[in-house]
Design a protein around this motif. Structure first.
Motif, PDB file in Angstrom:
ATOM      1  N   UNK A 132      -7.832 104.405   8.881  1.00 46.15           N
ATOM      2  CA  UNK A 132      -7.818 104.052  10.314  1.00 46.15           C
ATOM      3  C   UNK A 132      -6.481 103.442  10.731  1.00 46.15           C
ATOM      4  N   UNK A 133      -5.751 102.917   9.769  1.00 46.16           N
ATOM      5  CA  UNK A 133      -4.413 102.389  10.042  1.00 46.16           C
ATOM      6  C   UNK A 133      -3.476 102.888   8.958  1.00 46.16           C
ATOM      7  N   UNK A 134      -2.197 102.898   9.252  1.00 51.01           N
ATOM      8  CA  UNK A 134      -1.241 103.349   8.250  1.00 51.01           C
ATOM      9  C   UNK A 134       0.152 103.452   8.815  1.00 51.01           C
ATOM     10  N   UNK A 135       1.025 104.123   8.069  1.00 47.20           N
ATOM     11  CA  UNK A 135       2.432 104.238   8.445  1.00 47.20           C
ATOM     12  C   UNK A 135       2.774 105.592   9.059  1.00 47.20           C
ATOM     13  N   UNK A 136       1.963 106.617   8.760  1.00 50.57           N
ATOM     14  CA  UNK A 136       2.294 107.954   9.240  1.00 50.57           C
ATOM     15  C   UNK A 136       1.017 108.724   9.553  1.00 50.57           C
ATOM     16  N   UNK A 137       1.066 109.534  10.609  1.00 53.77           N
ATOM     17  CA  UNK A 137      -0.095 110.318  11.020  1.00 53.77           C
ATOM     18  C   UNK A 137      -0.323 111.497  10.072  1.00 53.77           C
ATOM     19  N   UNK A 138      -1.612 111.761   9.792  1.00 47.77           N
ATOM     20  CA  UNK A 138      -2.003 112.961   9.067  1.00 47.77           C
ATOM     21  C   UNK A 138      -2.246 114.063  10.094  1.00 47.77           C
ATOM     22  N   UNK A 139      -1.289 114.970  10.264  1.00 43.83           N
ATOM     23  CA  UNK A 139      -1.349 115.957  11.331  1.00 43.83           C
ATOM     24  C   UNK A 139      -2.570 116.864  11.220  1.00 43.83           C
ATOM     25  N   UNK A 140      -3.094 117.042  10.021  1.00 49.38           N
ATOM     26  CA  UNK A 140      -4.284 117.877   9.855  1.00 49.38           C
ATOM     27  C   UNK A 140      -5.522 117.251  10.493  1.00 49.38           C
ATOM     28  N   UNK A 141      -5.475 115.957  10.734  1.00 53.46           N
ATOM     29  CA  UNK A 141      -6.642 115.265  11.288  1.00 53.46           C
ATOM     30  C   UNK A 141      -6.556 115.079  12.808  1.00 53.46           C
ATOM     31  N   UNK A 142      -5.453 115.479  13.423  1.00 53.25           N
ATOM     32  CA  UNK A 142      -5.286 115.242  14.860  1.00 53.25           C
ATOM     33  C   UNK A 142      -6.273 116.068  15.695  1.00 53.25           C
TER      34      UNK A 142
ATOM     35  N   UNK B  45     -12.388 111.384  19.897  1.00 52.70           N
ATOM     36  CA  UNK B  45     -11.674 110.219  19.340  1.00 52.70           C
ATOM     37  C   UNK B  45     -12.561 109.311  18.468  1.00 52.70           C
ATOM     38  N   UNK B  46     -13.648 109.916  17.943  1.00 53.75           N
ATOM     39  CA  UNK B  46     -14.503 109.119  17.057  1.00 53.75           C
ATOM     40  C   UNK B  46     -14.031 109.198  15.601  1.00 53.75           C
TER      41      UNK B  46
END
Length: 316
Positions: A75-85, A93-94
């Motif tokens: 749920x938090x981190x340093x970089x987005x996982x584009x596969x999950x967008x 947005x759940x």
């Protein structure tokens, strides 16, 4: 002109014979530093293929310790996982575990000490010296290729000398300096002193990480005294996360030759450490001292060891 593959293949036996001669001449002429660099480069070239094999073996044993690769769904981190967008948007947005963290170990951070026996027993013949140099070049090259972390080299015999510290990279210049400082002239081999000195060197070089593992590789002919005390030292080292591996250069592979008639002065079977006997005196049931004869390796204080009769056996 077309170059045939056979011409590109290095004749290892021929290179080894040439190196044996060059090494003997170099040692007889004050071990010139410039020639030391040439010799070190030759030894690394000679052991190149073996070092690649050893690197792959060590890769399985010395696993990565530092997390440098991104992984996971958080749920938090340093970089987005584009596969999950897209699933995140589609779920209104759940499904918000769309972040990556550095949790996958990918980098190695070990402290490795290579200790080389500098006593006369390691120089029974030109072949013996060459095998010692080959083993040193093979081990250090493989560790460098693996990017294992910090690498140190010491010599031991009557005393222990630091030839290369942990806090400097081990490159070709360092390898040449190590060759120049190895004399194989000490009259005895004090492994007990080596274990005490190495513990102090590791303590000085400590990084503060409680999870840091240390590895000590001892290259010697395997002859050492006071096995009970050494066993206690090995256990004390393990308590400090220092694992000691003994690489025994077997005397059967270091057969000294008489230059006059080419006759070997070493019996490959009788003088091999595999067949050496250890004699001790213990108190018997009646309270009297009795002589006990055991196989030397049955009392060997180092749990992890390999007996090397041929340089090609080390990667295995």
């Amino acid at each position: 002109e077309e170059v045939h593959d056979e011409e590109m293949v290095v004749d290892v036996d021929q290179l080894r014979d040439e190196l044996e001669t060059r090494t003997a001449e170099w040692r007889a002429n004050a071990q010139d530093s410039e020639q030391a660099m040439q010799l070190w480069q030759a030894y690394t070239r000679l052991t190149h293929d073996l070092s690649l094999m050893l690197t792959e073996q060590l890769r399985l044993i010395l696993t990565p310790t530092q997390a440098t690769q991104l992984r996971g769904d958080y749920r938090t981190g340093k970089r987005l996982n584009m596969k999950r967008i897209i699933p995140y948007i589609a779920s209104e947005f759940r499904k918000d575990k769309i972040w990556l963290r550095r949790t996958k170990p990918a980098r190695r951070e070990y402290q490795v000490m290579v200790a080389l026996d500098n006593s006369k027993s390691m120089a029974q013949s030109p072949q013996a010296v060459e095998l010692a140099y080959e083993t040193l070049a093979l081990v250090t090259t493989a560790l460098n290729q693996l990017e294992v972390g910090q690498l140190s080299v010491v010599s031991f015999g009557e005393s222990v000398s630091l030839l290369h510290p942990f806090d400097r990279p081990f490159d070709a210049d360092a390898g040449a300096r190590v060759l120049s400082r190895l004399t194989f002239a000490d009259d005895r081999t004090d492994v007990v002193q080596l274990m005490d000195a190495s513990l102090r060197l590791y303590e000085v070089a400590a990084t503060g990480s409680a999870d840091l593992w240390r590895l000590q590789l001892v290259i010697s002919d395997g002859v050492c005294q006071d096995h009970p005390r050494l066993l206690r030292q090995v256990r004390a080292a393990m308590e400090q996360r220092i694992m000691t591996v003994f690489i025994v250069l077997d005397r059967s592979a270091l057969a000294a030759t008489d230059t006059a008639d080419g006759v070997s002065t070493v019996d490959p079977e009788k003088d091999s450490i595999m067949n050496t006997q250890h004699v001790s005196f213990v108190k018997g049931p009646d309270g009297k001292m009795e002589m006990r004869v055991e196989r030397y390796l049955d009392t060997f204080p180092f749990k992890f060891y390999v007996v090397l009769r041929n340089i090609h056996g080390l990667p295995a």
